[in-house]
Design a protein around this motif. Structure first.
Motif, PDB file in Angstrom:
ATOM      1  N   LEU A  67       0.845  -1.185   0.000  1.00 56.41           N
ATOM      2  CA  LEU A  67       0.000   0.000   0.000  1.00 56.41           C
ATOM      3  C   LEU A  67       0.880   1.234   0.000  1.00 56.41           C
ATOM      4  O   LEU A  67       2.001   1.209   0.510  1.00 56.41           O
ATOM      5  CB  LEU A  67      -0.987  -0.008   1.161  1.00 56.41           C
ATOM      6  CG  LEU A  67      -0.482   0.098   2.591  1.00 56.41           C
ATOM      7  CD1 LEU A  67      -0.473   1.539   3.069  1.00 56.41           C
ATOM      8  CD2 LEU A  67      -1.364  -0.724   3.500  1.00 56.41           C
ATOM      9  N   THR A  68       0.372   2.315  -0.588  1.00 55.50           N
ATOM     10  CA  THR A  68       1.168   3.529  -0.736  1.00 55.50           C
ATOM     11  C   THR A  68       0.611   4.717   0.034  1.00 55.50           C
ATOM     12  O   THR A  68       1.265   5.750   0.120  1.00 55.50           O
ATOM     13  CB  THR A  68       1.306   3.912  -2.220  1.00 55.50           C
ATOM     14  OG1 THR A  68      -0.001   4.163  -2.767  1.00 55.50           O
ATOM     15  CG2 THR A  68       1.994   2.800  -3.008  1.00 55.50           C
ATOM     16  N   GLU A  69      -0.590   4.560   0.573  1.00 59.23           N
ATOM     17  CA  GLU A  69      -1.228   5.631   1.346  1.00 59.23           C
ATOM     18  C   GLU A  69      -2.458   5.048   2.021  1.00 59.23           C
ATOM     19  O   GLU A  69      -3.101   4.160   1.479  1.00 59.23           O
ATOM     20  CB  GLU A  69      -1.630   6.769   0.406  1.00 59.23           C
ATOM     21  CG  GLU A  69      -2.183   7.993   1.074  1.00 59.23           C
ATOM     22  CD  GLU A  69      -2.506   9.112   0.077  1.00 59.23           C
ATOM     23  OE1 GLU A  69      -3.017  10.143   0.548  1.00 59.23           O
ATOM     24  OE2 GLU A  69      -2.277   8.955  -1.136  1.00 59.23           O
ATOM     25  N   ILE A  70      -2.781   5.576   3.210  1.00 56.84           N
ATOM     26  CA  ILE A  70      -3.982   5.112   3.911  1.00 56.84           C
ATOM     27  C   ILE A  70      -4.658   6.295   4.593  1.00 56.84           C
ATOM     28  O   ILE A  70      -3.987   7.234   5.047  1.00 56.84           O
ATOM     29  CB  ILE A  70      -3.674   3.957   4.890  1.00 56.84           C
ATOM     30  CG1 ILE A  70      -4.957   3.351   5.460  1.00 56.84           C
ATOM     31  CG2 ILE A  70      -2.693   4.383   5.953  1.00 56.84           C
ATOM     32  CD1 ILE A  70      -4.778   1.998   6.129  1.00 56.84           C
ATOM     33  N   ALA A  96       8.002   2.471   5.803  1.00 51.38           N
ATOM     34  CA  ALA A  96       7.906   3.363   6.962  1.00 51.38           C
ATOM     35  C   ALA A  96       7.513   4.790   6.593  1.00 51.38           C
ATOM     36  O   ALA A  96       6.898   5.488   7.394  1.00 51.38           O
ATOM     37  CB  ALA A  96       9.232   3.368   7.725  1.00 51.38           C
ATOM     38  N   ASP A  97       7.821   5.227   5.369  1.00 52.05           N
ATOM     39  CA  ASP A  97       7.522   6.610   4.979  1.00 52.05           C
ATOM     40  C   ASP A  97       6.146   6.788   4.328  1.00 52.05           C
ATOM     41  O   ASP A  97       5.781   7.880   3.913  1.00 52.05           O
ATOM     42  CB  ASP A  97       8.605   7.141   4.050  1.00 52.05           C
ATOM     43  CG  ASP A  97       8.697   6.391   2.722  1.00 52.05           C
ATOM     44  OD1 ASP A  97       8.100   5.287   2.597  1.00 52.05           O
ATOM     45  OD2 ASP A  97       9.378   6.893   1.808  1.00 52.05           O
ATOM     46  N   VAL A  98       5.354   5.733   4.291  1.00 54.20           N
ATOM     47  CA  VAL A  98       4.017   5.820   3.691  1.00 54.20           C
ATOM     48  C   VAL A  98       3.136   6.735   4.545  1.00 54.20           C
ATOM     49  O   VAL A  98       3.070   6.587   5.769  1.00 54.20           O
ATOM     50  CB  VAL A  98       3.392   4.418   3.548  1.00 54.20           C
ATOM     51  CG1 VAL A  98       1.895   4.487   3.309  1.00 54.20           C
ATOM     52  CG2 VAL A  98       4.078   3.664   2.419  1.00 54.20           C
ATOM     53  N   PRO A  99       2.451   7.702   3.914  1.00 48.58           N
ATOM     54  CA  PRO A  99       1.593   8.612   4.679  1.00 48.58           C
ATOM     55  C   PRO A  99       0.317   7.937   5.188  1.00 48.58           C
ATOM     56  O   PRO A  99      -0.299   7.130   4.487  1.00 48.58           O
ATOM     57  CB  PRO A  99       1.261   9.727   3.691  1.00 48.58           C
ATOM     58  CG  PRO A  99       1.523   9.164   2.342  1.00 48.58           C
ATOM     59  CD  PRO A  99       2.528   8.061   2.500  1.00 48.58           C
ATOM     60  N   VAL A 100      -0.034   8.303   6.412  1.00 48.49           N
ATOM     61  CA  VAL A 100      -1.255   7.844   7.063  1.00 48.49           C
ATOM     62  C   VAL A 100      -2.010   9.093   7.500  1.00 48.49           C
ATOM     63  O   VAL A 100      -1.514   9.856   8.323  1.00 48.49           O
ATOM     64  CB  VAL A 100      -0.954   6.962   8.295  1.00 48.49           C
ATOM     65  CG1 VAL A 100      -2.244   6.512   8.970  1.00 48.49           C
ATOM     66  CG2 VAL A 100      -0.084   5.771   7.923  1.00 48.49           C
ATOM     67  N   THR A 101      -3.187   9.301   6.943  1.00 46.19           N
ATOM     68  CA  THR A 101      -3.995  10.448   7.337  1.00 46.19           C
ATOM     69  C   THR A 101      -5.103   9.960   8.253  1.00 46.19           C
ATOM     70  O   THR A 101      -5.839   9.034   7.924  1.00 46.19           O
ATOM     71  CB  THR A 101      -4.595  11.168   6.113  1.00 46.19           C
ATOM     72  OG1 THR A 101      -3.526  11.588   5.264  1.00 46.19           O
ATOM     73  CG2 THR A 101      -5.407  12.389   6.541  1.00 46.19           C
ATOM     74  N   LEU A 102      -5.186  10.594   9.412  1.00 41.11           N
ATOM     75  CA  LEU A 102      -6.207  10.295  10.411  1.00 41.11           C
ATOM     76  C   LEU A 102      -7.160  11.480  10.408  1.00 41.11           C
ATOM     77  O   LEU A 102      -6.725  12.631  10.391  1.00 41.11           O
ATOM     78  CB  LEU A 102      -5.552  10.122  11.776  1.00 41.11           C
ATOM     79  CG  LEU A 102      -4.337   9.187  11.789  1.00 41.11           C
ATOM     80  CD1 LEU A 102      -3.628   9.238  13.128  1.00 41.11           C
ATOM     81  CD2 LEU A 102      -4.752   7.779  11.441  1.00 41.11           C
ATOM     82  N   ALA A 103      -8.467  11.214  10.423  1.00 38.89           N
ATOM     83  CA  ALA A 103      -9.419  12.304  10.255  1.00 38.89           C
ATOM     84  C   ALA A 103     -10.678  12.107  11.083  1.00 38.89           C
ATOM     85  O   ALA A 103     -11.015  10.995  11.490  1.00 38.89           O
ATOM     86  CB  ALA A 103      -9.795  12.430   8.786  1.00 38.89           C
ATOM     87  N   THR A 104     -11.370  13.223  11.281  1.00 41.57           N
ATOM     88  CA  THR A 104     -12.698  13.209  11.895  1.00 41.57           C
ATOM     89  C   THR A 104     -13.720  13.525  10.810  1.00 41.57           C
ATOM     90  O   THR A 104     -13.383  14.148   9.792  1.00 41.57           O
ATOM     91  CB  THR A 104     -12.820  14.264  13.012  1.00 41.57           C
ATOM     92  OG1 THR A 104     -12.771  15.568  12.422  1.00 41.57           O
ATOM     93  CG2 THR A 104     -11.698  14.133  14.035  1.00 41.57           C
ATOM     94  N   VAL A 105     -14.960  13.127  11.023  1.00 39.97           N
ATOM     95  CA  VAL A 105     -15.992  13.450  10.042  1.00 39.97           C
ATOM     96  C   VAL A 105     -16.225  14.959   9.968  1.00 39.97           C
ATOM     97  O   VAL A 105     -16.707  15.460   8.958  1.00 39.97           O
ATOM     98  CB  VAL A 105     -17.317  12.696  10.307  1.00 39.97           C
ATOM     99  CG1 VAL A 105     -17.129  11.202  10.138  1.00 39.97           C
ATOM    100  CG2 VAL A 105     -17.885  13.028  11.659  1.00 39.97           C
ATOM    101  N   ALA A 106     -15.827  15.699  11.009  1.00 34.00           N
ATOM    102  CA  ALA A 106     -15.982  17.153  11.016  1.00 34.00           C
ATOM    103  C   ALA A 106     -14.933  17.847  10.149  1.00 34.00           C
ATOM    104  O   ALA A 106     -15.036  19.047   9.908  1.00 34.00           O
ATOM    105  CB  ALA A 106     -15.906  17.681  12.446  1.00 34.00           C
ATOM    106  N   GLY A 107     -13.926  17.096   9.687  1.00 38.31           N
ATOM    107  CA  GLY A 107     -12.951  17.690   8.773  1.00 38.31           C
ATOM    108  C   GLY A 107     -11.556  17.881   9.321  1.00 38.31           C
ATOM    109  O   GLY A 107     -10.658  18.277   8.586  1.00 38.31           O
ATOM    110  N   VAL A 114       3.699   5.649   8.586  1.00 37.88           N
ATOM    111  CA  VAL A 114       3.666   4.317   9.184  1.00 37.88           C
ATOM    112  C   VAL A 114       4.774   4.193  10.229  1.00 37.88           C
ATOM    113  O   VAL A 114       4.545   3.701  11.334  1.00 37.88           O
ATOM    114  CB  VAL A 114       3.803   3.234   8.090  1.00 37.88           C
ATOM    115  CG1 VAL A 114       3.980   1.857   8.704  1.00 37.88           C
ATOM    116  CG2 VAL A 114       2.592   3.263   7.170  1.00 37.88           C
ATOM    117  N   GLY A 115       5.961   4.680   9.908  1.00 36.51           N
ATOM    118  CA  GLY A 115       7.090   4.606  10.838  1.00 36.51           C
ATOM    119  C   GLY A 115       6.878   5.405  12.112  1.00 36.51           C
ATOM    120  O   GLY A 115       7.324   5.000  13.186  1.00 36.51           O
ATOM    121  N   GLU A 116       6.196   6.530  12.011  1.00 29.71           N
ATOM    122  CA  GLU A 116       5.908   7.324  13.205  1.00 29.71           C
ATOM    123  C   GLU A 116       4.843   6.651  14.065  1.00 29.71           C
ATOM    124  O   GLU A 116       4.881   6.755  15.288  1.00 29.71           O
ATOM    125  CB  GLU A 116       5.467   8.737  12.815  1.00 29.71           C
ATOM    126  CG  GLU A 116       6.601   9.576  12.246  1.00 29.71           C
ATOM    127  CD  GLU A 116       6.138  10.880  11.625  1.00 29.71           C
ATOM    128  OE1 GLU A 116       4.957  10.974  11.201  1.00 29.71           O
ATOM    129  OE2 GLU A 116       6.961  11.807  11.533  1.00 29.71           O
TER     130      GLU A 116
END
Length: 128
Positions: A67-70, A96-107, A114-116
């Motif tokens: 995977l390249t992004e989540i 380890a450098d693949v971006p992971v975006t965490l979000a709320t439904v409010a924006g 991944v490494g962090e």
């Protein structure tokens, strides 16, 4: 469809009658396709499936192993990170450098890697 839109869409399909906490995850595979997953609870709570694990399973079922992004979204006061088990699952299929975006439904969004999320991850190379 953006990863955010895909995660929002699948979040609505989550089966969370016990916790009421619906989560959606969308990831981009190395093939460029988007794979989605939502959490699925059951009466033997907490023996459910996390959204991230569902998206990874869909990707693997399609024959893709990287995977390249989540993107992970939930209705909560802050962007909520994946559980420990899902961090390990993500690390199995991502650099380890693949971006992971965490979000709320409010924006609100928070982007990390991944490494962090899982420093010192146990990797397949550790078993050689």
């Amino acid at each position: 469809m953006s990863l955010r839109d895909a995660a929002l869409f699948v979040r609505e399909r989550a089966y969370a009658p016990y916790s009421g906490f619906k989560v959606g995850a969308a990831l981009k595979g190395s093939d460029g396709a988007v794979y989605r997953g939502c959490n699925v609870e059951n009466a033997a709570y907490p023996e459910g499936t996390c959204a991230e694990a569902g998206a990874i399973a869909a990707m693997v079922a399609a024959g893709v192993s990287r995977l390249t992004e989540i993107y992970v979204i939930a209705d909560c006061p802050r962007p909520v990170p994946p559980c420990g088990g899902c961090r390990q699952k993500i690390a199995e299929f991502a650099d380890a450098d693949v971006p992971v975006t965490l979000a709320t439904v409010a924006g609100e969004e928070m982007t990390t890697t991944v490494g962090e999320l899982l420093p010192g991850a146990f990797l397949s190379s550790d078993m050689e």
